[in-house]
Design an enzyme around this catalytic site. Sequence first.
Site, PDB file in Angstrom:
ATOM      1  N   ASP A 112      78.973  10.161  45.292  1.00  0.00           N
ATOM      2  CA  ASP A 112      78.638  11.426  44.649  1.00  0.00           C
ATOM      3  C   ASP A 112      78.040  12.441  45.619  1.00  0.00           C
ATOM      4  O   ASP A 112      78.343  13.629  45.557  1.00  0.00           O
ATOM      5  CB  ASP A 112      77.651  11.148  43.502  1.00  0.00           C
ATOM      6  CG  ASP A 112      77.396  12.377  42.647  1.00  0.00           C
ATOM      7  OD1 ASP A 112      78.368  12.964  42.162  1.00  0.00           O
ATOM      8  OD2 ASP A 112      76.219  12.745  42.490  1.00  0.00           O
ATOM      9  N   LEU A 113      77.186  11.988  46.544  1.00  0.00           N
ATOM     10  CA  LEU A 113      76.541  12.909  47.479  1.00  0.00           C
ATOM     11  C   LEU A 113      77.561  13.622  48.352  1.00  0.00           C
ATOM     12  O   LEU A 113      77.462  14.828  48.591  1.00  0.00           O
ATOM     13  CB  LEU A 113      75.535  12.162  48.357  1.00  0.00           C
ATOM     14  CG  LEU A 113      74.801  13.019  49.391  1.00  0.00           C
ATOM     15  CD1 LEU A 113      73.899  14.039  48.708  1.00  0.00           C
ATOM     16  CD2 LEU A 113      73.996  12.157  50.356  1.00  0.00           C
ATOM     17  N   HIS A 131      58.843  14.463  49.912  1.00  0.00           N
ATOM     18  CA  HIS A 131      58.849  15.905  49.689  1.00  0.00           C
ATOM     19  C   HIS A 131      57.443  16.505  49.668  1.00  0.00           C
ATOM     20  O   HIS A 131      57.161  17.499  50.352  1.00  0.00           O
ATOM     21  CB  HIS A 131      59.538  16.231  48.359  1.00  0.00           C
ATOM     22  CG  HIS A 131      60.947  15.744  48.263  1.00  0.00           C
ATOM     23  ND1 HIS A 131      61.775  15.660  49.360  1.00  0.00           N
ATOM     24  CD2 HIS A 131      61.691  15.318  47.214  1.00  0.00           C
ATOM     25  CE1 HIS A 131      62.970  15.206  48.979  1.00  0.00           C
ATOM     26  NE2 HIS A 131      62.922  14.992  47.691  1.00  0.00           N
ATOM     27  N   ASP A 161      60.055   8.540  45.263  1.00  0.00           N
ATOM     28  CA  ASP A 161      61.069   9.575  45.095  1.00  0.00           C
ATOM     29  C   ASP A 161      60.564  10.954  45.494  1.00  0.00           C
ATOM     30  O   ASP A 161      61.330  11.768  46.009  1.00  0.00           O
ATOM     31  CB  ASP A 161      61.543   9.599  43.633  1.00  0.00           C
ATOM     32  CG  ASP A 161      62.773  10.464  43.438  1.00  0.00           C
ATOM     33  OD1 ASP A 161      63.748  10.278  44.185  1.00  0.00           O
ATOM     34  OD2 ASP A 161      62.760  11.332  42.539  1.00  0.00           O
ATOM     35  N   LYS A 208      80.712  14.290  47.686  1.00  0.00           N
ATOM     36  CA  LYS A 208      81.491  15.257  46.908  1.00  0.00           C
ATOM     37  C   LYS A 208      80.663  16.461  46.493  1.00  0.00           C
ATOM     38  O   LYS A 208      81.135  17.597  46.583  1.00  0.00           O
ATOM     39  CB  LYS A 208      82.062  14.571  45.667  1.00  0.00           C
ATOM     40  CG  LYS A 208      82.876  15.492  44.778  1.00  0.00           C
ATOM     41  CD  LYS A 208      83.449  14.756  43.579  1.00  0.00           C
ATOM     42  CE  LYS A 208      84.238  15.707  42.681  1.00  0.00           C
ATOM     43  NZ  LYS A 208      84.821  14.997  41.520  1.00  0.00           N
ATOM     44  N   LYS A 257      65.491  23.760  53.031  1.00  0.00           N
ATOM     45  CA  LYS A 257      65.404  24.923  52.148  1.00  0.00           C
ATOM     46  C   LYS A 257      64.727  26.089  52.866  1.00  0.00           C
ATOM     47  O   LYS A 257      63.677  25.944  53.476  1.00  0.00           O
ATOM     48  CB  LYS A 257      64.618  24.565  50.879  1.00  0.00           C
ATOM     49  CG  LYS A 257      65.303  23.523  49.988  1.00  0.00           C
ATOM     50  CD  LYS A 257      64.456  23.206  48.774  1.00  0.00           C
ATOM     51  CE  LYS A 257      65.106  22.164  47.883  1.00  0.00           C
ATOM     52  NZ  LYS A 257      66.313  22.678  47.222  1.00  0.00           N
ATOM     53  N   HIS A 301      65.778  16.660  52.300  1.00  0.00           N
ATOM     54  CA  HIS A 301      66.527  17.894  52.050  1.00  0.00           C
ATOM     55  C   HIS A 301      65.620  19.085  51.730  1.00  0.00           C
ATOM     56  O   HIS A 301      66.043  20.230  51.851  1.00  0.00           O
ATOM     57  CB  HIS A 301      67.573  17.698  50.945  1.00  0.00           C
ATOM     58  CG  HIS A 301      67.006  17.516  49.572  1.00  0.00           C
ATOM     59  ND1 HIS A 301      66.786  16.278  49.029  1.00  0.00           N
ATOM     60  CD2 HIS A 301      66.617  18.408  48.636  1.00  0.00           C
ATOM     61  CE1 HIS A 301      66.296  16.421  47.811  1.00  0.00           C
ATOM     62  NE2 HIS A 301      66.176  17.697  47.543  1.00  0.00           N
ATOM     63  N   ARG A 341      84.480   1.713  52.212  1.00  0.00           N
ATOM     64  CA  ARG A 341      85.156   0.418  52.147  1.00  0.00           C
ATOM     65  C   ARG A 341      86.453   0.491  51.344  1.00  0.00           C
ATOM     66  O   ARG A 341      87.398  -0.230  51.632  1.00  0.00           O
ATOM     67  CB  ARG A 341      84.214  -0.629  51.544  1.00  0.00           C
ATOM     68  CG  ARG A 341      83.094  -1.045  52.488  1.00  0.00           C
ATOM     69  CD  ARG A 341      82.168  -2.069  51.891  1.00  0.00           C
ATOM     70  NE  ARG A 341      81.334  -1.512  50.830  1.00  0.00           N
ATOM     71  CZ  ARG A 341      80.311  -2.157  50.273  1.00  0.00           C
ATOM     72  NH1 ARG A 341      80.025  -3.391  50.662  1.00  0.00           N
ATOM     73  NH2 ARG A 341      79.591  -1.586  49.329  1.00  0.00           N
ATOM     74  N   GLY A 396      80.245   6.352  53.176  1.00  0.00           N
ATOM     75  CA  GLY A 396      79.986   6.533  51.747  1.00  0.00           C
ATOM     76  C   GLY A 396      80.710   7.759  51.222  1.00  0.00           C
ATOM     77  O   GLY A 396      80.236   8.441  50.315  1.00  0.00           O
TER      78      GLY A 396
END
Length: 456
Positions: free
Chosen positions: A29-30, A232, A227, A32, A174, A170, A59, A25
């Site tokens: 976006d992740l 989290h 989410d 970059k 932290k 993630h 791909r 992938g």
Amino acid sequence: MKITIMKQTNTMETELLTRGIVIFGATGDLCKRKLIPALHKLWEKDLLPKGFLITGAARRDVGVDAWKKSLGEYPEEFLHQLDYVSCDLSCQESLNTLPKTDDTTYFLSVPPERYEWAIINLKQGGLLDDPEKSRVVIEKPFGYDYQSANHLQSVVERHLREKQVYRIDHYLGKDTVNNILATRFGNILLEPLWNREYIEEIQIFATETIGCEGRSQYYDGAGVVRDMLQNHMLQILALVAMEAPCRMDAKEIRREKVKVLSATHLGEDMILGQYETYRDEEGVDPDSNTPTYVAGTLFIDNWRWKGVPFRFMTGKKMPYQCVEVIVKLKAPPLGLFEGETPGRIVMRLQPHAHLDIQIDVKSPGLGESVELATLTHRYPDWLGVDGYEKLLYDAIESDQSHFVHSEEVIESWRIVDDLLCTGDSCPIRTTPYIHEVGSWGPRNETDSITNWDYPE
């Protein structure tokens, strides 16, 4: 097959690349925004292993030069360690084009529905045969609900050993989140108070002022429970409530977190909400009942916490953005002074992380009244590291301490399962109440849960 790369130093020299990471992938976006910047930071600090190859895989056949250019500005010496391969995780044969290094980390920055075949094809292609020198990093969500998480875990168990699987949350990368353990177990001051005898309740907030911000397609199918709450917030709860591990290593930390989550269940006062302009956002179903807000109570049925309510609140388009844990202490058994306030311990995780201990002190003057005093330590978060920087470093070094064990995932889905129900036959109301943008949720319902100490 060994890989060589030309690195620019005083003279041109060839360096043998023996370790590496493959990011599937890589055009997303992740990669970059988070992964390449995190790897660059590690490179700057000389924390990447010697002879380390970073391979982007996707791909689309964009070519290595175009891919590097799309990432932004980086030093040429760092870019020399990057390569790009066009391949398809759903096609085992195409994975043969990936470079072979002695020790490889495979990062699945792909849609969750592709995880199953990614694991199967990587294993059948012989890329995960050595459990000591190959591993897979899996982004959240791991499953969509309790049943799908169980199915995905069965796939993982058939093809990999648990020591090869790195499930990312993630938040666990932290510094300020991991400071919970240091604060609790590095100080004898708090441990005698950290139980049902002295704590009235604990409140956990994870609130945002933004809406979907371009994530509508994902969010409308996920909602706030998947989410935020399932991962989290339950991870924060586990760190706050777990017993001290006998050693600070991955096995023992995860063992104690599993114990806490296994004893955790929902209370009866669950409130789901949706901010009033959510359905107007691009990509959102005009009739969507996806919750963007949830508040309620969790209970932990063990000796330390029996009967102590863990209140939680998380949502979007709220008045203040923060992640905070508030430990409300019980009042003294006999009130002797005017103006007494039960103590508070406040752990602000973001933004501007700090630890507050609030206690009563005598007010100046002739009377016997008291006033609140706050002892504050500001955590130097400007010295901290990004969550992905920490987690990528740990994965490369085979340290699972800050990753989520399979049993944690399954227990977390079990805890929130009733909140994922839809329709009239659900055991609790899951149709969200509509609330104003910039409010603390549907106040009439939410305020009935507890006396909230809203962040400010």
